[in-house]
Design a protein around this motif. Structure first.
Motif, PDB file in Angstrom:
ATOM      1  N   VAL A 170     -33.461   9.285  23.039  1.00 24.32           N
ATOM      2  CA  VAL A 170     -34.201  10.460  23.504  1.00 24.32           C
ATOM      3  C   VAL A 170     -34.002  11.620  22.541  1.00 24.32           C
ATOM      4  CG1 VAL A 170     -34.280  12.243  25.293  1.00 24.32           C
ATOM      5  CG2 VAL A 170     -34.238   9.831  25.944  1.00 24.32           C
ATOM      6  N   ALA A 171     -32.757  11.873  22.161  1.00 22.40           N
ATOM      7  CA  ALA A 171     -32.473  12.969  21.227  1.00 22.40           C
ATOM      8  C   ALA A 171     -33.145  12.732  19.885  1.00 22.40           C
ATOM      9  CB  ALA A 171     -30.961  13.126  21.046  1.00 22.40           C
ATOM     10  N   GLU A 172     -33.095  11.494  19.397  1.00 18.33           N
ATOM     11  CA  GLU A 172     -33.700  11.177  18.099  1.00 18.33           C
ATOM     12  C   GLU A 172     -35.214  11.317  18.137  1.00 18.33           C
ATOM     13  OE1 GLU A 172     -30.299   8.033  16.453  1.00 18.33           O
ATOM     14  OE2 GLU A 172     -32.120   7.271  17.410  1.00 18.33           O
ATOM     15  N   CYS A 173     -35.829  10.988  19.268  1.00 20.61           N
ATOM     16  CA  CYS A 173     -37.285  11.135  19.384  1.00 20.61           C
ATOM     17  C   CYS A 173     -37.697  12.605  19.409  1.00 20.61           C
ATOM     18  CB  CYS A 173     -37.782  10.455  20.665  1.00 20.61           C
ATOM     19  SG  CYS A 173     -37.793   8.653  20.600  1.00 20.61           S
ATOM     20  N   ILE A 174     -36.861  13.445  20.000  1.00 23.14           N
ATOM     21  CA  ILE A 174     -37.179  14.868  20.099  1.00 23.14           C
ATOM     22  C   ILE A 174     -37.009  15.572  18.760  1.00 23.14           C
ATOM     23  CG2 ILE A 174     -36.414  17.059  21.110  1.00 23.14           C
ATOM     24  CD1 ILE A 174     -35.747  15.481  23.666  1.00 23.14           C
ATOM     25  N   LEU A 175     -35.976  15.179  18.005  1.00 24.06           N
ATOM     26  CA  LEU A 175     -35.700  15.820  16.728  1.00 24.06           C
ATOM     27  C   LEU A 175     -36.627  15.325  15.628  1.00 24.06           C
ATOM     28  CD1 LEU A 175     -31.800  15.710  16.762  1.00 24.06           C
ATOM     29  CD2 LEU A 175     -33.249  17.694  17.202  1.00 24.06           C
ATOM     30  N   SER A 176     -36.638  16.055  14.528  1.00 22.55           N
ATOM     31  CA  SER A 176     -37.448  15.665  13.375  1.00 22.55           C
ATOM     32  C   SER A 176     -36.935  14.356  12.787  1.00 22.55           C
ATOM     33  CB  SER A 176     -37.389  16.767  12.309  1.00 22.55           C
ATOM     34  OG  SER A 176     -37.948  16.314  11.102  1.00 22.55           O
ATOM     35  N   PRO A 177     -37.786  13.343  12.640  1.00 23.25           N
ATOM     36  CA  PRO A 177     -37.337  12.045  12.117  1.00 23.25           C
ATOM     37  C   PRO A 177     -37.004  12.083  10.627  1.00 23.25           C
ATOM     38  CG  PRO A 177     -39.719  12.049  12.401  1.00 23.25           C
ATOM     39  CD  PRO A 177     -39.207  13.335  12.998  1.00 23.25           C
ATOM     40  N   GLU A 178     -37.442  13.132   9.944  1.00 24.29           N
ATOM     41  CA  GLU A 178     -37.186  13.216   8.497  1.00 24.29           C
ATOM     42  C   GLU A 178     -35.744  13.609   8.181  1.00 24.29           C
ATOM     43  OE1 GLU A 178     -39.794  14.925   9.892  1.00 24.29           O
ATOM     44  OE2 GLU A 178     -41.334  13.441   9.361  1.00 24.29           O
ATOM     45  N   THR A 179     -35.037  14.148   9.161  1.00 22.74           N
ATOM     46  CA  THR A 179     -33.684  14.638   8.925  1.00 22.74           C
ATOM     47  C   THR A 179     -32.660  13.687   9.532  1.00 22.74           C
ATOM     48  OG1 THR A 179     -34.573  16.887   9.086  1.00 22.74           O
ATOM     49  CG2 THR A 179     -32.179  16.649   9.178  1.00 22.74           C
ATOM     50  N   PRO A 180     -31.635  13.295   8.776  1.00 20.41           N
ATOM     51  CA  PRO A 180     -30.596  12.428   9.341  1.00 20.41           C
ATOM     52  C   PRO A 180     -29.741  13.176  10.358  1.00 20.41           C
ATOM     53  CG  PRO A 180     -29.991  13.113   7.124  1.00 20.41           C
ATOM     54  CD  PRO A 180     -31.396  13.605   7.347  1.00 20.41           C
ATOM     55  N   HIS A 181     -29.436  12.531  11.460  1.00 15.70           N
ATOM     56  CA  HIS A 181     -28.657  13.171  12.518  1.00 15.70           C
ATOM     57  C   HIS A 181     -27.564  12.222  13.009  1.00 15.70           C
ATOM     58  CE1 HIS A 181     -31.890  16.158  12.699  1.00 15.70           C
ATOM     59  NE2 HIS A 181     -32.746  15.175  12.832  1.00 15.70           N
ATOM     60  N   ALA A 182     -26.833  11.597  12.100  1.00 11.98           N
ATOM     61  CA  ALA A 182     -25.885  10.543  12.476  1.00 11.98           C
ATOM     62  C   ALA A 182     -24.841  11.027  13.482  1.00 11.98           C
ATOM     63  CB  ALA A 182     -25.200   9.996  11.222  1.00 11.98           C
ATOM     64  N   ASP A 183     -24.190  12.150  13.209  1.00 14.09           N
ATOM     65  CA  ASP A 183     -23.143  12.623  14.110  1.00 14.09           C
ATOM     66  C   ASP A 183     -23.713  13.142  15.421  1.00 14.09           C
ATOM     67  OD1 ASP A 183     -20.569  12.256  12.727  1.00 14.09           O
ATOM     68  OD2 ASP A 183     -21.437  13.561  11.213  1.00 14.09           O
ATOM     69  N   LEU A 184     -24.872  13.782  15.367  1.00  8.54           N
ATOM     70  CA  LEU A 184     -25.506  14.232  16.600  1.00  8.54           C
ATOM     71  C   LEU A 184     -25.901  13.033  17.449  1.00  8.54           C
ATOM     72  CD1 LEU A 184     -26.537  16.828  18.084  1.00  8.54           C
ATOM     73  CD2 LEU A 184     -28.790  16.199  17.227  1.00  8.54           C
ATOM     74  N   SER A 185     -26.427  11.981  16.821  1.00  4.41           N
ATOM     75  CA  SER A 185     -26.788  10.761  17.548  1.00  4.41           C
ATOM     76  C   SER A 185     -25.556  10.138  18.188  1.00  4.41           C
ATOM     77  CB  SER A 185     -27.450   9.756  16.603  1.00  4.41           C
ATOM     78  OG  SER A 185     -28.702  10.235  16.150  1.00  4.41           O
ATOM     79  N   ALA A 186     -24.448  10.120  17.446  1.00  2.00           N
ATOM     80  CA  ALA A 186     -23.203   9.565  17.979  1.00  2.00           C
ATOM     81  C   ALA A 186     -22.700  10.395  19.155  1.00  2.00           C
ATOM     82  CB  ALA A 186     -22.144   9.509  16.881  1.00  2.00           C
ATOM     83  N   LEU A 187     -22.846  11.714  19.060  1.00  2.00           N
ATOM     84  CA  LEU A 187     -22.459  12.594  20.154  1.00  2.00           C
ATOM     85  C   LEU A 187     -23.269  12.275  21.404  1.00  2.00           C
ATOM     86  CD1 LEU A 187     -21.187  15.073  21.509  1.00  2.00           C
ATOM     87  CD2 LEU A 187     -22.789  16.512  20.229  1.00  2.00           C
ATOM     88  N   CYS A 188     -24.589  12.176  21.251  1.00  5.94           N
ATOM     89  CA  CYS A 188     -25.456  11.883  22.391  1.00  5.94           C
ATOM     90  C   CYS A 188     -25.172  10.494  22.958  1.00  5.94           C
ATOM     91  CB  CYS A 188     -26.918  12.002  21.983  1.00  5.94           C
ATOM     92  SG  CYS A 188     -27.420  13.697  21.611  1.00  5.94           S
TER      93      CYS A 188
END
Length: 293
Positions: A170-188
């Motif tokens: 859900v978080a990854e779909c909401i955020l911009s897909p062009e930007t890596p969000h590894a730690d934020l994804s792990a947090l969620c």
């Protein structure tokens, strides 16, 4: 969502508590504007945390308004004004709430879930058009979880992994897909896992009586009441809940520099709120009451 990811109010500054409540109220008002007044009941603490997290992570400037509440029209409350990000999060919350109600209907959990699903049918269609990515991800992970439930999966981690991946997606779909969000994804992911496990432990007595699947009952076997069950299995229960919290905090610390001042409101929720909720769950002899904002 469920409502286990909340701050420790006594440890918040007045400004941070006002900010938290303004995000909660802003989500409620925006949901009513886009999806109808009845859909406002879906507003919850977990989605409020996600809203604060994503707004601060993406450094989205928010504005505030001071208006009356539908539940208390004579008392004005400060709320975050709607923007594109808040609109996406509200849509995601409607989708999550619809599938939670649908799952409750399939589990034959009662009239309230049938009513909730019926009330959310139109809002869900509108939200799924706005965020088809979230709709697809939530459906996929709920379907995988249902398969595990039907198999009476005895692995707590495998069962929890589905809900954890759901919130992560859900978080990854909401955020911009062009930007890596590894730690934020792990947090969620770890917050999602915590929510699933907290809810399972909170419902253990009810699930046993109604013969519903519960990962802890499937994994640990014999049940002779909530208090006895927790005492008998305290060590693994404490370990798995603490592991989720610790990993969530580790991921947050890796991106803490992204938040102004370290994100004191988020720190309160992750460092204090989750640990306090663990203690409450392990000490309570009955299902927890949801606190008020």
């Amino acid at each position: 969502m469920y409502g286990y990811v909340i701050p420790v109010k006594a440890e918040l500054t007045c400004a941070d508590f006002t900010l938290y409540r303004s995000f909660y109220c802003g989500m409620c008002k925006l949901t009513g504007r886009f999806y109808g007044q009845k859909a406002r009941f879906t507003t919850n603490y977990d989605i409020t945390f996600l809203s604060v997290l994503l707004h601060e992570y993406q450094k989205v400037e928010v504005t505030f308004e001071n208006k009356g509440c539908i539940l208390n029209p004579f008392k004005k409350k400060i709320s975050v004004c709607g923007g594109e990000l808040l609109e996406k999060i509200a849509a995601a919350n409607i989708i999550l709430s619809y599938y939670k109600a649908h799952d409750g209907v399939l589990d034959k959990e009662g009239f309230k879930y049938r009513m909730a699903r019926r009330m959310l049918k139109k809002p869900f269609k509108k939200a799924s058009l706005r965020l088809s990515c979230v709709d697809g991800a939530v459906k996929m992970w709920y379907d995988k979880l249902r398969v595990l439930e039907k198999e009476s999966c005895t692995s707590v981690d495998r069962a929890a992994d589905c809900f954890a991946n759901m919130l992560k997606s859900v978080a990854e779909c909401i955020l911009s897909p062009e930007t890596p969000h590894a730690d934020l994804s792990a947090l969620c992911y770890n917050v999602g896992k915590f929510v699933y496990l907290a809810d399972a432990l909170d419902d253990v007595d009810e699930d046993f009586k109604k013969k519903r699947y519960n990962p802890f009952l499937a994994a640990y076997g014999a049940y002779a009441g909530r208090k006895a069950f927790i005492e008998k299995n305290r060590e693994p229960l404490e370990f798995i809940l603490a592991s989720c919290v610790n990993r969530a905090i580790e991921s947050f610390n890796n991106i803490r520099h992204e938040f102004d001042g370290g994100g004191p409101l988020l720190q309160n929720i992750l460092y204090l709120g989750l640990r306090e909720k663990c203690a409450e769950l392990l000490q309570s002899e009955r299902k927890l009451k949801k606190p008020r904002v």
